[in-house]
Design an enzyme around this catalytic site. Sequence first.
Site, PDB file in Angstrom:
ATOM      1  N   ASP A  28       0.856  -1.182   0.000  1.00  0.00           N
ATOM      2  CA  ASP A  28       0.000   0.000   0.000  1.00  0.00           C
ATOM      3  C   ASP A  28       0.891   1.230   0.000  1.00  0.00           C
ATOM      4  O   ASP A  28       1.926   1.259   0.663  1.00  0.00           O
ATOM      5  CB  ASP A  28      -1.002  -0.001   1.158  1.00  0.00           C
ATOM      6  CG  ASP A  28      -0.357  -0.058   2.529  1.00  0.00           C
ATOM      7  OD1 ASP A  28      -0.175   1.012   3.148  1.00  0.00           O
ATOM      8  OD2 ASP A  28      -0.051  -1.169   2.994  1.00  0.00           O
ATOM      9  N   GLU A 119      -7.512   4.761  12.402  1.00  0.00           N
ATOM     10  CA  GLU A 119      -6.419   4.422  13.315  1.00  0.00           C
ATOM     11  C   GLU A 119      -6.062   5.625  14.167  1.00  0.00           C
ATOM     12  O   GLU A 119      -6.836   6.572  14.293  1.00  0.00           O
ATOM     13  CB  GLU A 119      -5.213   3.938  12.510  1.00  0.00           C
ATOM     14  CG  GLU A 119      -4.780   4.940  11.443  1.00  0.00           C
ATOM     15  CD  GLU A 119      -3.463   4.587  10.789  1.00  0.00           C
ATOM     16  OE1 GLU A 119      -2.450   4.587  11.534  1.00  0.00           O
ATOM     17  OE2 GLU A 119      -3.434   4.329   9.571  1.00  0.00           O
TER      18      GLU A 119
END
Length: 229
Positions: A28, A119
């Site tokens: 990613d 997150e």
Amino acid sequence: MKYLAYIFLAVALANASSVKRADPQGIDVSDYQTDIDWTTVVDSGVTFVYIKATEGTSYTSSEFSSQYTGATDAGLIWGAYHFAHPDESTGAVQASYFLANGGGWSADGITLPGALDIEYNPDGDECYDLSAADMVSWISDFSTTYEASTGRYPVIYTTTDWWTTCTGNSASFATNNPLWIADYASTIGTLPAGWEYTTFWQYADSGSNPGDQDYFNGDSTGLANMALG
């Protein structure tokens, strides 16, 4: 001629094995990764990539377009992800922003459902000053808005520690939302409540390929099927 036939058969079997190998490797990337040599990435065994598209409601990655073009031209299965800022606006507003800036999905066989990166807050309170109940509501707002537009629920990227702390370890999303767990260890530890397995595993934040390093939990056929819906 028989010898050549054996060679062709061996090559075909090797190719078939590579197509269906377990735990396809992925990466990613974001705007921190520039000038990626996608041919080298593919040659190293990477088969999929998640690309950062948006953050909050005011940021779009300057690298998104070139990364998308490079990855798809190289034959990678790809998906977009959104970095959430639940303290800035509603989940629905951020899902709509994501959808309008590269985060959509279509059953073209190469596009994975968009991912919600939820997150630790990089700028303040780790739970963005939301209670666990409010955080669950925010995530649900994002998820249902995305599903209403695309027919797919977004992947949820998180860590078990953050999820436990900031959602009260909610099990509300395990039925519909694939999990993408970040756990930098040799094996995956305890998962958030409700999920019996993770679909993606971010196992390192650096490696031989650009960006973070990931695995898909399955084989290449399963990965392709996920892109098809």
